[in-house]
Each structure stands twice: as C-alpha cells, then as structure tokens.
Design a protein around this motif. Sequence first.
Motif, PDB file in Angstrom:
ATOM      1  N   LYS A 102       0.833  -1.204   0.000  1.00  0.00           N
ATOM      2  CA  LYS A 102       0.000   0.000   0.000  1.00  0.00           C
ATOM      3  C   LYS A 102       0.871   1.259   0.000  1.00  0.00           C
ATOM      4  N   THR A 103       0.373   2.274  -0.676  1.00  0.00           N
ATOM      5  CA  THR A 103       1.076   3.548  -0.730  1.00  0.00           C
ATOM      6  C   THR A 103       0.363   4.547   0.179  1.00  0.00           C
ATOM      7  N   ILE A 104       1.119   5.110   1.113  1.00  0.00           N
ATOM      8  CA  ILE A 104       0.559   6.092   2.042  1.00  0.00           C
ATOM      9  C   ILE A 104       1.288   7.406   1.774  1.00  0.00           C
ATOM     10  N   ARG A 105       0.557   8.379   1.291  1.00  0.00           N
ATOM     11  CA  ARG A 105       1.181   9.645   0.896  1.00  0.00           C
ATOM     12  C   ARG A 105       0.709  10.739   1.845  1.00  0.00           C
ATOM     13  N   ALA A 106       1.643  11.327   2.594  1.00  0.00           N
ATOM     14  CA  ALA A 106       1.316  12.438   3.491  1.00  0.00           C
ATOM     15  C   ALA A 106       1.730  13.736   2.810  1.00  0.00           C
ATOM     16  N   ILE A 107       0.822  14.695   2.805  1.00  0.00           N
ATOM     17  CA  ILE A 107       1.046  15.937   2.060  1.00  0.00           C
ATOM     18  C   ILE A 107       0.714  17.134   2.945  1.00  0.00           C
ATOM     19  N   TYR A 108       1.593  18.152   2.899  1.00  0.00           N
ATOM     20  CA  TYR A 108       1.267  19.437   3.520  1.00  0.00           C
ATOM     21  C   TYR A 108       0.711  20.353   2.425  1.00  0.00           C
ATOM     22  N   PRO A 109      -0.600  20.634   2.429  1.00  0.00           N
ATOM     23  CA  PRO A 109      -1.189  21.394   1.321  1.00  0.00           C
ATOM     24  C   PRO A 109      -1.209  22.908   1.524  1.00  0.00           C
ATOM     25  N   GLY A 110      -0.835  23.391   2.720  1.00  0.00           N
ATOM     26  CA  GLY A 110      -0.844  24.838   2.955  1.00  0.00           C
ATOM     27  C   GLY A 110      -1.555  25.167   4.257  1.00  0.00           C
ATOM     28  N   ARG A 111      -1.593  26.470   4.560  1.00  0.00           N
ATOM     29  CA  ARG A 111      -2.175  26.891   5.840  1.00  0.00           C
ATOM     30  C   ARG A 111      -3.693  26.801   5.856  1.00  0.00           C
ATOM     31  N   GLY A 112      -4.247  26.616   7.036  1.00  0.00           N
ATOM     32  CA  GLY A 112      -5.697  26.572   7.201  1.00  0.00           C
ATOM     33  C   GLY A 112      -6.012  26.495   8.683  1.00  0.00           C
ATOM     34  N   HIS A 113      -6.127  25.277   9.170  1.00  0.00           N
ATOM     35  CA  HIS A 113      -6.422  25.028  10.581  1.00  0.00           C
ATOM     36  C   HIS A 113      -5.241  25.429  11.477  1.00  0.00           C
ATOM     37  N   THR A 114      -4.015  25.049  11.072  1.00  0.00           N
ATOM     38  CA  THR A 114      -2.754  25.571  11.621  1.00  0.00           C
ATOM     39  C   THR A 114      -1.854  25.808  10.406  1.00  0.00           C
ATOM     40  N   ASP A 115      -0.551  26.020  10.628  1.00  0.00           N
ATOM     41  CA  ASP A 115       0.356  26.098   9.468  1.00  0.00           C
ATOM     42  C   ASP A 115       1.159  24.810   9.319  1.00  0.00           C
ATOM     43  N   GLY A 116       0.622  23.704   9.876  1.00  0.00           N
ATOM     44  CA  GLY A 116       1.381  22.449   9.790  1.00  0.00           C
ATOM     45  C   GLY A 116       0.549  21.206   9.547  1.00  0.00           C
ATOM     46  N   ASP A 117      -0.737  21.366   9.253  1.00  0.00           N
ATOM     47  CA  ASP A 117      -1.598  20.187   9.073  1.00  0.00           C
ATOM     48  C   ASP A 117      -1.216  19.393   7.829  1.00  0.00           C
ATOM     49  N   ALA A 167      -9.372  28.139   1.912  1.00  0.00           N
ATOM     50  CA  ALA A 167     -10.060  27.643   0.703  1.00  0.00           C
ATOM     51  C   ALA A 167      -9.056  27.252  -0.381  1.00  0.00           C
ATOM     52  N   ALA A 168      -7.989  28.065  -0.553  1.00  0.00           N
ATOM     53  CA  ALA A 168      -6.975  27.735  -1.566  1.00  0.00           C
ATOM     54  C   ALA A 168      -6.245  26.447  -1.190  1.00  0.00           C
ATOM     55  N   THR A 169      -6.027  26.258   0.117  1.00  0.00           N
ATOM     56  CA  THR A 169      -5.403  25.019   0.588  1.00  0.00           C
ATOM     57  C   THR A 169      -6.283  23.816   0.231  1.00  0.00           C
ATOM     58  N   LEU A 170      -7.587  23.970   0.424  1.00  0.00           N
ATOM     59  CA  LEU A 170      -8.504  22.864   0.092  1.00  0.00           C
ATOM     60  C   LEU A 170      -8.616  22.657  -1.422  1.00  0.00           C
ATOM     61  N   ASP A 171      -8.417  23.716  -2.204  1.00  0.00           N
ATOM     62  CA  ASP A 171      -8.374  23.531  -3.661  1.00  0.00           C
ATOM     63  C   ASP A 171      -7.224  22.600  -4.041  1.00  0.00           C
ATOM     64  N   ARG A 172      -6.073  22.771  -3.361  1.00  0.00           N
ATOM     65  CA  ARG A 172      -4.938  21.876  -3.624  1.00  0.00           C
ATOM     66  C   ARG A 172      -5.259  20.445  -3.185  1.00  0.00           C
ATOM     67  N   VAL A 173      -5.965  20.317  -2.069  1.00  0.00           N
ATOM     68  CA  VAL A 173      -6.363  18.981  -1.590  1.00  0.00           C
ATOM     69  C   VAL A 173      -7.302  18.314  -2.610  1.00  0.00           C
ATOM     70  N   ARG A 198     -15.228  23.744   1.728  1.00  0.00           N
ATOM     71  CA  ARG A 198     -14.313  24.717   1.108  1.00  0.00           C
ATOM     72  C   ARG A 198     -15.063  26.012   0.758  1.00  0.00           C
ATOM     73  N   ASP A 199     -16.241  25.851   0.208  1.00  0.00           N
ATOM     74  CA  ASP A 199     -17.047  27.026  -0.162  1.00  0.00           C
ATOM     75  C   ASP A 199     -17.475  27.812   1.082  1.00  0.00           C
ATOM     76  N   PHE A 200     -17.783  27.109   2.161  1.00  0.00           N
ATOM     77  CA  PHE A 200     -18.122  27.794   3.410  1.00  0.00           C
ATOM     78  C   PHE A 200     -16.939  28.625   3.915  1.00  0.00           C
ATOM     79  N   MET A 201     -15.733  28.059   3.857  1.00  0.00           N
ATOM     80  CA  MET A 201     -14.562  28.798   4.341  1.00  0.00           C
ATOM     81  C   MET A 201     -14.291  30.025   3.466  1.00  0.00           C
ATOM     82  N   ALA A 202     -14.548  29.909   2.162  1.00  0.00           N
ATOM     83  CA  ALA A 202     -14.385  31.063   1.268  1.00  0.00           C
ATOM     84  C   ALA A 202     -15.400  32.149   1.634  1.00  0.00           C
ATOM     85  N   GLU A 203     -16.623  31.747   1.897  1.00  0.00           N
ATOM     86  CA  GLU A 203     -17.661  32.707   2.287  1.00  0.00           C
ATOM     87  C   GLU A 203     -17.299  33.383   3.611  1.00  0.00           C
TER      88      GLU A 203
END
Length: 300
Positions: A150-165, A202-208, A233-238
Amino acid sequence: MKKGFRALLVVALLAAVTVGALRWKLSGLEHERVSGDVHMLQGLGGNVAVLATSEGAVVVDTMTFAFQGEAIRELAEELGGGPVQAILNTHYHLDHSHGNPGFDGAPEVVATARTLHHMLTRDADFWEGDGRKLPNTTFETRHEMNIGGKTIRAIYPGRGHTDGDLVVLFVEDRVLHAGDLFFNKRYPNIDLEAGGSVREWAATLDRVLELNFDRVIPGHGEATDRAGLRAFRDFMAELWEQGQRAAAAGWTLKKTLAMTRLELDQGYDTMEIPLLLKLDRDFVVSRAWQEASGAVTADP
Ligand SMILES: [Zn+2]
C-alpha cells in the motif's frame, strides 16, 4: 467496621466505579469501513483512520488519552491484521495526538516539521519524558511510505487550521484523511496563533481537491465524498469574504458579529469543550475578523 470508615469506603468505591465507567465510555470506539482496506474510528477526539495491509496497520491520529491510544492500537491490530507499523499525526492538537503514548512499539511516527515544532513549543509539558511517541519522521511538503503493498502519501497542502496540518492519501483505496482542514457539517477550530488562516484555507482545500480520492475522512464529523469537502471549502471562502469585508469597512468585532450573514453553514453543528472552547458561528466569524483586521497574528 467503624461507621466513618465504611462511609469512606462507599465513597471510594463509588468514585472507582464512576472513573471506571467514564474510562469505559471514553475508550469506546465506533468503527466503520470507509472503502477498501480503510476504516474510520470515532470516539472522544478527532477521527482516526486505520489502513489494513499485509504487513500490519497504519494509523492516522490517536485521539485524546493514552488509554484511547491503547484501545485504537488493539482495534487497529485486529482490523489491520498485525502490529501497527506507523502512525501519522495530522497536527499538534491534543485530541489528535495525546493517544500517541498508547502506541508502545510502533516504530515510526510521522508529522510535518511544523507540527513537531508546535508540539515542542505549545504543548511541551505533555511531550516531555520517555515513551511519549513524539514524531520521529518529519517532512516539509511530502512524505511517502510503502507498507504491505500500500502507498501512504502524506502531504502538507498549505495553511488553514494551523500552518502544519498534513492530509493522508491512501492511494490504492482512494481515501483521504483530511484531518482538521475539514470539519464535516461543523464549525471548525481555527488556530491563528499556530499559523492557521481563514484567508488561505479555501486555496489550501483547492490543492487537496486536486488529489485522487473518492471518500474523505474529516477531522470531525462523518465520512463523506468530494462534494462534502467542496461544500466545506465554499463555506470557508464565504467566511473569509465576510470577515474581510467587515474589517475593510472598519467594523468592530461586535458590529461584525451582529451584521454578518452566512449562508453556507446550514445545518452546521456547534462543538463545545466546556470552559475551553466553543466552536460555533460567533467563534468562526470572530476568527475571520481577527485575521482580516490584524487583531490576532501567529505566535513566533
Ligand atoms: Zn485541531
């Protein structure tokens, strides 16, 4: 037996029963298969993912207490067909990481370098000492593991909840654990002090959303699909749009709370930890206003 002693004994027994019952209640875990070999565990704290492989289990997040970690480990060994090979912490908050000490023997603990930094600076007391299972593999943007085919890929997509999720993609099963970058139908915690950002969320979730998955495990709430994540994502943009508009108009926080109209939070639940935190509409609007007006910035 003296009367006073007997009363004391009764009190002590009652206390033991209460603590035992509480512990039993807290360590109770619900579990469901999300897709393929990926299971979701729910209990007191953030949602946990368990991946079953031919060489044992992989666990994402560990809930709030060490005894919950032990219960998660036992269940993961059953579901995953063997010892836990690795755990990943999506971020530093206690309801996702304080179960780590229950994972005695798990060789690898993965998190972003920022998450390790937050653990060591914002939660140092807890992580002091032996057997805490502090992350021993850290990365900045991407970390991939191959375990039991199995392939397990961990990705940092950008800031949101903290700057390290981080988010975790279970590649073959097309399941994503989004951690607290995704609260499903709930108002999210926004940790501005640890580098979180409504502006960038929202931009972070776009990358996700560019990743290849069908099912999503949120940090809190029920498992869902891509449309569920897109709605959040749309809620966070609003939310950002409203907070920014209020700050640009020079509104006070009080006026902002009174005047802000959100539309995309229909049916959202409030989450409360008495005396500590209440995650409701006022909380998220406050955080958006605080960031937009510069009233709160990240700690160094
Ligand atoms: Zn969190």
